[in-house]
Design a protein around this motif. Structure first.
Motif, short mmCIF file in Angstrom:
data_model
loop_
_atom_site.label_atom_id
_atom_site.label_comp_id
_atom_site.label_asym_id
_atom_site.label_seq_id
_atom_site.Cartn_x
_atom_site.Cartn_y
_atom_site.Cartn_z
N TRP A 78 0.85 -1.18 0.00
CA TRP A 78 0.00 0.00 0.00
C TRP A 78 0.89 1.23 0.00
CZ3 TRP A 78 1.65 -2.40 4.28
CH2 TRP A 78 2.03 -1.63 5.39
N ASN A 79 0.32 2.34 -0.42
CA ASN A 79 1.05 3.61 -0.44
C ASN A 79 0.64 4.41 0.79
OD1 ASN A 79 0.48 2.86 -3.53
ND2 ASN A 79 2.45 3.90 -3.36
N ASP A 80 1.57 4.59 1.70
CA ASP A 80 1.26 5.27 2.95
C ASP A 80 1.00 6.75 2.69
OD1 ASP A 80 1.22 5.43 5.93
OD2 ASP A 80 2.89 6.79 5.53
N ASP A 81 -0.12 7.22 3.27
CA ASP A 81 -0.50 8.62 3.07
C ASP A 81 -0.91 9.28 4.38
OD1 ASP A 81 -2.77 7.25 3.57
OD2 ASP A 81 -3.93 8.05 1.89
N ASN A 82 -0.61 8.63 5.50
CA ASN A 82 -1.08 9.15 6.78
C ASN A 82 0.04 9.11 7.80
OD1 ASN A 82 -2.94 10.23 8.57
ND2 ASN A 82 -3.63 8.21 9.27
N LEU A 83 1.11 9.81 7.50
CA LEU A 83 2.29 9.85 8.37
C LEU A 83 1.94 10.52 9.69
CD1 LEU A 83 5.38 9.45 8.72
CD2 LEU A 83 5.64 11.75 7.77
N SER A 84 2.14 9.81 10.78
CA SER A 84 1.93 10.38 12.10
C SER A 84 3.29 10.66 12.74
CB SER A 84 1.12 9.42 12.98
OG SER A 84 1.81 8.19 13.12
N THR A 85 3.35 11.64 13.62
CA THR A 85 4.62 12.06 14.18
C THR A 85 4.65 11.83 15.68
OG1 THR A 85 3.81 14.31 14.51
CG2 THR A 85 4.88 13.83 12.41
N THR A 86 5.84 11.62 16.20
CA THR A 86 6.05 11.55 17.65
C THR A 86 7.30 12.34 17.97
OG1 THR A 86 7.37 9.54 17.47
CG2 THR A 86 5.00 9.25 17.79
N SER A 87 7.27 13.08 19.06
CA SER A 87 8.37 13.93 19.51
C SER A 87 8.88 14.78 18.36
CB SER A 87 9.48 13.08 20.14
OG SER A 87 10.08 12.25 19.16
N LYS A 88 10.10 14.56 17.90
CA LYS A 88 10.72 15.41 16.88
C LYS A 88 10.62 14.79 15.49
CE LYS A 88 14.01 17.47 20.11
NZ LYS A 88 15.44 17.74 20.40
N ILE A 89 9.73 13.86 15.31
CA ILE A 89 9.61 13.23 14.01
C ILE A 89 8.98 14.21 13.04
CG2 ILE A 89 8.64 11.30 12.73
CD1 ILE A 89 8.44 9.81 15.34
N GLY A 90 9.50 14.31 11.89
CA GLY A 90 8.93 15.18 10.87
C GLY A 90 8.99 14.54 9.52
N SER A 91 8.06 14.94 8.63
CA SER A 91 8.01 14.35 7.30
C SER A 91 9.23 14.71 6.48
CB SER A 91 6.75 14.82 6.56
OG SER A 91 6.73 16.24 6.47
N ALA A 92 9.94 15.75 6.88
CA ALA A 92 11.14 16.13 6.13
C ALA A 92 12.31 15.23 6.44
CB ALA A 92 11.51 17.58 6.44
N ASP A 93 12.17 14.43 7.49
CA ASP A 93 13.26 13.51 7.88
C ASP A 93 13.25 12.32 6.94
OD1 ASP A 93 15.25 12.18 9.08
OD2 ASP A 93 14.11 11.63 10.88
N ALA A 94 13.97 12.41 5.87
CA ALA A 94 13.95 11.38 4.83
C ALA A 94 14.58 10.10 5.34
CB ALA A 94 14.68 11.88 3.59
N PRO A 95 14.10 8.92 4.87
CA PRO A 95 14.69 7.65 5.26
C PRO A 95 16.15 7.57 4.85
CG PRO A 95 12.55 7.33 4.21
CD PRO A 95 12.92 8.75 4.02
N SER A 96 16.92 6.86 5.62
CA SER A 96 18.34 6.71 5.32
C SER A 96 18.74 5.25 5.47
CB SER A 96 19.18 7.58 6.27
OG SER A 96 19.10 7.07 7.58
N GLN A 97 19.96 4.97 5.07
CA GLN A 97 20.47 3.61 5.18
C GLN A 97 20.75 3.23 6.62
OE1 GLN A 97 23.85 3.39 2.62
NE2 GLN A 97 22.65 3.50 0.73
N HIS A 98 20.68 4.20 7.55
CA HIS A 98 20.99 3.94 8.94
C HIS A 98 19.72 3.76 9.77
CE1 HIS A 98 25.18 4.82 8.12
NE2 HIS A 98 24.82 5.96 7.56
N SER A 99 18.61 3.46 9.11
CA SER A 99 17.36 3.22 9.83
C SER A 99 16.73 1.93 9.36
CB SER A 99 16.39 4.40 9.62
OG SER A 99 16.07 4.53 8.24
N VAL A 100 15.82 1.41 10.17
CA VAL A 100 15.18 0.14 9.85
C VAL A 100 13.72 0.21 10.30
CG1 VAL A 100 15.84 -0.89 12.06
CG2 VAL A 100 15.33 -2.37 10.10
#
Length: 404
Positions: A78-100
């Motif tokens: 599915w294509n996620d369209d409902n990003l929820s945030t916690t603490s300092k999470i932001g949609s501008a924080d692009a995924p990286s190779q150092h996350s899972v």
């Protein structure tokens, strides 16, 4: 390859090109899609949750209790369209190779930083339900990954070992020529009501496309791995079907508003070679030998009757052996019916022989006249033997010839 060491890509890409084309043509034409238009409104499902099902193993097809044990992998996209945030999470924080990505329960997933275990973002995950499973267990843990960062294409996958209830359609009236349809029913039940996170008026259920599977399988929405076998049954992998069926106990008040679930079907035919080539030919030959004892010489009448009785006892022994391999059900199956016919035929021959012997020896009937009765009885017995052959072999499914 998201399947790791299981090697599904190598197993499925060995399928000949012509066979893959036939499969795709046949199955895409057979798929039924949910009607997600709400009655009386213009609301149309514009988004989708897409399924891929790969069957890895089939065992213990229990026709008596209507169960089948199966191992399979379910993957949803599915294509996620409902990003929820916690603490300092932001949609501008692009995924990286150092996350899972990791699952948090059944309906949530989070992306964590590998360096400091910080949660970067959390998303909702559709909760998959196996609707006809009486019991199941997961093989390993569910996995989730963002397959395409640009489209936020999410992929959730999990392997299951499950006992699937098939319903009361698992009857063996035609044993050993019975054929059945194995069914796997998959749906999404949580939050599918109006206004829910996965509102079925907005998110329709669909089959995975090539853009979802990204070449991991030769058929995007699912297949049977080449090594799969069903004990005592045969099947053709290209007969694997996918169909969306109305969910009778789900959300919605009318048939048009009902949610759908995915039903994966596989027709199977019982392997009956042991009965077709071993048991039935022996019974038919024994019947013919017994019939040939009728036009006997009266001086050896007793020996002929003893021969027929011996054949009857042989058939009783065969029946006791065969009965141990028959399904234990409360109704008569075809193999039992055939064995009964053989028994009645031999009983008729013995009774006719003893009656004629009594009429000639005790009532002084003319032997030429009783010989005609014997020949008539023998002719009737041959026809009855032919009838036994017809009722048995005419029941062989036409699909069995295609599987050979």
């Amino acid at each position: 390859n998201r399947y790791g060491s299981t090697g599904i890509s190598s197993a499925t890409h060995d399928v000949p090109e012509q066979r893959r084309r036939l499969f795709a043509k046949k199955k895409f034409g057979a798929v039924s899609f949910a009607d997600d238009t709400k009655q009386g409104t213009a609301t149309v499902a514009t988004k989708s949750i897409r399924f891929q099902v790969v069957i890895w193993h089939i065992s213990d097809v229990d026709v008596q209790h209507g169960n089948v044990k199966m191992r399979f992998r379910i993957t949803i996209f599915w294509n996620d369209d409902n990003l929820s945030t916690t603490s300092k999470i932001g949609s501008a924080d692009a995924p990286s190779q150092h996350s899972v990505w990791l699952m948090e329960g059944r309906q949530r997933a989070c992306r964590k930083d590998l360096n400091n275990d910080h949660v970067k973002e959390m998303i909702d995950v559709p909760a998959v339900s196996i609707l006809n499973a009486t019991k199941f267990e997961t093989v390993g843990n569910p996995e989730i990954v963002m397959a395409n960062e640009h489209d936020r294409l999410m992929r959730w996958t999990c392997m299951y070992n499950a006992t699937l209830f098939q319903g009361d359609h698992f009857r063996v009236d035609q044993f050993p020529h019975d054929q059945h349809t194995l069914k796997l029913k998959i749906g999404i039940l949580a939050d599918r009501g109006k206004g829910g996170r996965w509102d079925h008026y907005i998110y329709r259920l669909d089959l995975a496309q090539s853009s979802d599977s990204q070449g991991s399988t030769s058929v995007p929405h699912g297949l049977i791995v080449d090594h799969v076998r069903a004990p005592d049954f045969s099947f053709d992998p290209i007969d694997l079907g996918f169909e969306f069926v109305p969910l009778m106990y789900g959300v919605g008040s009318s048939a048009r508003e009902k949610d759908r679930y995915l039903q994966v079907t596989l027709p199977v035919v019982r392997e009956s070679g042991h009965f077709d080539r071993s048991i039935i030919p022996i019974l038919i030959v024994l019947n013919i030998i017994a019939i040939s004892c009728l036009p006997r010489n009266f001086d050896s009448a007793t020996a002929s009757t003893e021969t027929m009785l011996s054949i009857a006892f042989v058939q009783v022994g065969i029946r006791l052996t065969v009965d141990s391999r028959l399904p234990s059900v409360g109704y008569q199956i075809k193999m039992q019916r055939v064995l009964n016919h053989c028994f009645w035929l031999l009983s008729f021959l013995v009774l006719e022989s003893n009656t004629i012997f009594f009429l000639v020896m005790k009532r002084d009937w003319d032997r030429d006249f009783t010989d005609n009765i014997d020949f008539g009885a023998a002719f009737f017995a041959f026809l009855y033997n032919l009838y036994i052959i017809i009722i048995y072999y005419s029941g062989i499914p036409a699909t069995k010839n295609k599987l050979k």
